[in-house]
Design a protein around this motif. Structure first.
Motif, PDB file in Angstrom:
ATOM      1  N   THR A 145      25.997  84.412  32.706  1.00  0.00           N
ATOM      2  CA  THR A 145      25.062  83.289  32.812  1.00  0.00           C
ATOM      3  C   THR A 145      25.404  82.213  31.786  1.00  0.00           C
ATOM      4  N   ARG A 146      25.765  82.637  30.582  1.00  0.00           N
ATOM      5  CA  ARG A 146      26.121  81.662  29.535  1.00  0.00           C
ATOM      6  C   ARG A 146      27.422  80.951  29.887  1.00  0.00           C
ATOM      7  N   ILE A 147      28.366  81.651  30.485  1.00  0.00           N
ATOM      8  CA  ILE A 147      29.625  81.022  30.893  1.00  0.00           C
ATOM      9  C   ILE A 147      29.380  80.032  32.022  1.00  0.00           C
ATOM     10  N   GLU A 148      28.505  80.372  32.947  1.00  0.00           N
ATOM     11  CA  GLU A 148      28.139  79.448  34.021  1.00  0.00           C
ATOM     12  C   GLU A 148      27.529  78.175  33.443  1.00  0.00           C
ATOM     13  N   GLN A 149      26.695  78.327  32.429  1.00  0.00           N
ATOM     14  CA  GLN A 149      26.091  77.168  31.770  1.00  0.00           C
ATOM     15  C   GLN A 149      27.162  76.309  31.112  1.00  0.00           C
ATOM     16  N   ALA A 150      28.137  76.967  30.467  1.00  0.00           N
ATOM     17  CA  ALA A 150      29.216  76.231  29.796  1.00  0.00           C
ATOM     18  C   ALA A 150      30.014  75.415  30.812  1.00  0.00           C
ATOM     19  N   ARG A 151      30.269  75.989  31.976  1.00  0.00           N
ATOM     20  CA  ARG A 151      31.003  75.243  33.012  1.00  0.00           C
ATOM     21  C   ARG A 151      30.181  74.051  33.489  1.00  0.00           C
ATOM     22  N   ALA A 152      28.880  74.252  33.686  1.00  0.00           N
ATOM     23  CA  ALA A 152      28.013  73.164  34.132  1.00  0.00           C
ATOM     24  C   ALA A 152      27.925  72.056  33.093  1.00  0.00           C
ATOM     25  N   ASP A 153      28.002  72.429  31.808  1.00  0.00           N
ATOM     26  CA  ASP A 153      27.914  71.456  30.714  1.00  0.00           C
ATOM     27  C   ASP A 153      29.247  70.770  30.423  1.00  0.00           C
ATOM     28  N   GLY A 154      30.326  71.185  31.112  1.00  0.00           N
ATOM     29  CA  GLY A 154      31.632  70.603  30.860  1.00  0.00           C
ATOM     30  C   GLY A 154      32.348  71.210  29.679  1.00  0.00           C
ATOM     31  N   ASP A 155      31.840  72.327  29.185  1.00  0.00           N
ATOM     32  CA  ASP A 155      32.460  73.015  28.051  1.00  0.00           C
ATOM     33  C   ASP A 155      33.542  73.978  28.524  1.00  0.00           C
ATOM     34  N   LEU A 156      33.802  73.957  29.824  1.00  0.00           N
ATOM     35  CA  LEU A 156      34.774  74.855  30.442  1.00  0.00           C
ATOM     36  C   LEU A 156      35.340  74.141  31.660  1.00  0.00           C
ATOM     37  N   PRO A 157      36.641  74.244  31.933  1.00  0.00           N
ATOM     38  CA  PRO A 157      37.205  73.596  33.115  1.00  0.00           C
ATOM     39  C   PRO A 157      36.448  73.984  34.381  1.00  0.00           C
ATOM     40  N   ALA A 158      36.202  73.018  35.258  1.00  0.00           N
ATOM     41  CA  ALA A 158      35.402  73.240  36.457  1.00  0.00           C
ATOM     42  C   ALA A 158      36.004  74.302  37.369  1.00  0.00           C
ATOM     43  N   ALA A 159      37.328  74.486  37.296  1.00  0.00           N
ATOM     44  CA  ALA A 159      37.988  75.451  38.171  1.00  0.00           C
ATOM     45  C   ALA A 159      37.826  76.893  37.692  1.00  0.00           C
ATOM     46  N   THR A 160      37.280  77.082  36.499  1.00  0.00           N
ATOM     47  CA  THR A 160      37.130  78.429  35.950  1.00  0.00           C
ATOM     48  C   THR A 160      36.073  79.214  36.712  1.00  0.00           C
ATOM     49  N   ASP A 161      36.399  80.435  37.060  1.00  0.00           N
ATOM     50  CA  ASP A 161      35.453  81.329  37.729  1.00  0.00           C
ATOM     51  C   ASP A 161      34.704  82.116  36.653  1.00  0.00           C
ATOM     52  N   PRO A 162      33.401  81.891  36.477  1.00  0.00           N
ATOM     53  CA  PRO A 162      32.646  82.599  35.434  1.00  0.00           C
ATOM     54  C   PRO A 162      32.692  84.116  35.563  1.00  0.00           C
ATOM     55  N   ILE A 163      32.716  84.604  36.801  1.00  0.00           N
ATOM     56  CA  ILE A 163      32.748  86.051  37.001  1.00  0.00           C
ATOM     57  C   ILE A 163      34.059  86.633  36.497  1.00  0.00           C
ATOM     58  N   VAL A 164      35.167  85.947  36.800  1.00  0.00           N
ATOM     59  CA  VAL A 164      36.479  86.420  36.368  1.00  0.00           C
ATOM     60  C   VAL A 164      36.598  86.366  34.847  1.00  0.00           C
ATOM     61  N   LEU A 165      36.132  85.273  34.245  1.00  0.00           N
ATOM     62  CA  LEU A 165      36.211  85.158  32.783  1.00  0.00           C
ATOM     63  C   LEU A 165      35.332  86.219  32.119  1.00  0.00           C
ATOM     64  N   THR A 166      34.175  86.451  32.682  1.00  0.00           N
ATOM     65  CA  THR A 166      33.302  87.505  32.148  1.00  0.00           C
ATOM     66  C   THR A 166      33.983  88.861  32.215  1.00  0.00           C
ATOM     67  N   GLU A 167      34.624  89.147  33.340  1.00  0.00           N
ATOM     68  CA  GLU A 167      35.318  90.418  33.503  1.00  0.00           C
ATOM     69  C   GLU A 167      36.445  90.558  32.484  1.00  0.00           C
ATOM     70  N   LEU A 168      37.137  89.460  32.213  1.00  0.00           N
ATOM     71  CA  LEU A 168      38.213  89.490  31.220  1.00  0.00           C
ATOM     72  C   LEU A 168      37.659  89.810  29.832  1.00  0.00           C
ATOM     73  N   VAL A 169      36.587  89.138  29.452  1.00  0.00           N
ATOM     74  CA  VAL A 169      36.002  89.373  28.128  1.00  0.00           C
ATOM     75  C   VAL A 169      35.500  90.805  28.016  1.00  0.00           C
ATOM     76  N   GLN A 170      34.882  91.311  29.082  1.00  0.00           N
ATOM     77  CA  GLN A 170      34.388  92.679  29.058  1.00  0.00           C
ATOM     78  C   GLN A 170      35.535  93.686  28.979  1.00  0.00           C
ATOM     79  N   ALA A 171      36.631  93.383  29.668  1.00  0.00           N
ATOM     80  CA  ALA A 171      37.796  94.265  29.598  1.00  0.00           C
ATOM     81  C   ALA A 171      38.363  94.283  28.175  1.00  0.00           C
ATOM     82  N   LEU A 172      38.387  93.117  27.530  1.00  0.00           N
ATOM     83  CA  LEU A 172      38.845  93.050  26.142  1.00  0.00           C
ATOM     84  C   LEU A 172      37.904  93.834  25.233  1.00  0.00           C
TER      85      LEU A 172
END
Length: 206
Positions: A145-172
């Motif tokens: 949810t926080r990553i989705e907010q960051a994308r909406a706020d322009g703090d993350l490239p619009a093409a970024t998939d929040p679910i994929v980035l979340t999965e990456l962070v969780q895997a790390l």
């Protein structure tokens, strides 16, 4: 004739529940649920078996509360992290603060209790594994949810998939927790976490 002096017994050590849970967690980390006897727990906690049962009900009850306590400590990191103003700081706090929590060697912690082999060696009567899994899914949803907010706020490239980035962070996060359980040191884990954060921040950045 002077009356003999009566020897007074030393005061019993006061019972500190938080310290008892920490000491018990260390034993469970080192010996597993099955390998940790009630006698070992009593000696480490400095209480009798009857006092231990009075406080926690059973060895299984003590294990259950220890795991839940540490799982909540890990979740608290996510709750603090998502309040950060930038996504870079959010991700940094999730990974760096978690490594600091995993590697509290001064407290006898050899790793992350909730991702250790101990979790496969629990009483069949406990639902603690389900509890931990549900809590981790809640942490993941909070981060997404926080990553989705960051994308909406322009703090993350619009093409970024929040679910994929979340999965990456969780895997790390899972990888760092397992490595800590296998004996990796704090500096080693911090180095890996910081390098991972650099790689995550690189795409789409000027």
């Amino acid at each position: 004739m002077t009356a003999p002096t009566r020897r007074t017994a030393g005061r019993p050590r006061s019972f500190d529940r938080a310290d008892a849970l920490r000491q018990a967690a260390v034993l469970f980390w080192r010996h597993g649920f099955s390998g940790t006897s009630t006698r070992m727990l009593s000696e480490a906690l400095g209480v009798s078996s009857s006092s231990l049962y009075a406080a926690f009900g059973s060895k299984a009850g003590l294990f259950d509360e220890a795991v839940r306590t540490y799982a909540l400590r890990y979740s608290a990191i996510y709750e603090r992290a998502v309040a950060e103003p930038s996504l870079a700081r959010v991700l940094e706090r999730v990974l760096i603060d978690s490594v600091e929590e995993f590697s509290r060697v001064e407290q006898g912690h050899p790793g992350c209790l909730t991702s250790s082999a101990v979790m496969a060696d629990t009483s069949a009567t406990l639902d603690v594994r389900t509890y931990v899994a549900d809590l981790q899914r809640a942490d993941e949803a909070l981060l997404c949810t926080r990553i989705e907010q960051a994308r909406a706020d322009g703090d993350l490239p619009a093409a970024t998939d929040p679910i994929v980035l979340t999965e990456l962070v969780q895997a790390l996060w899972q990888g760092l927790s397992v490595r800590s359980d296998l004996g990796a040191g704090r500096d080693e884990l911090l180095g890996a976490a910081r390098f991972a954060l650099t790689l995550i921040a690189s795409p789409g950045r000027s």
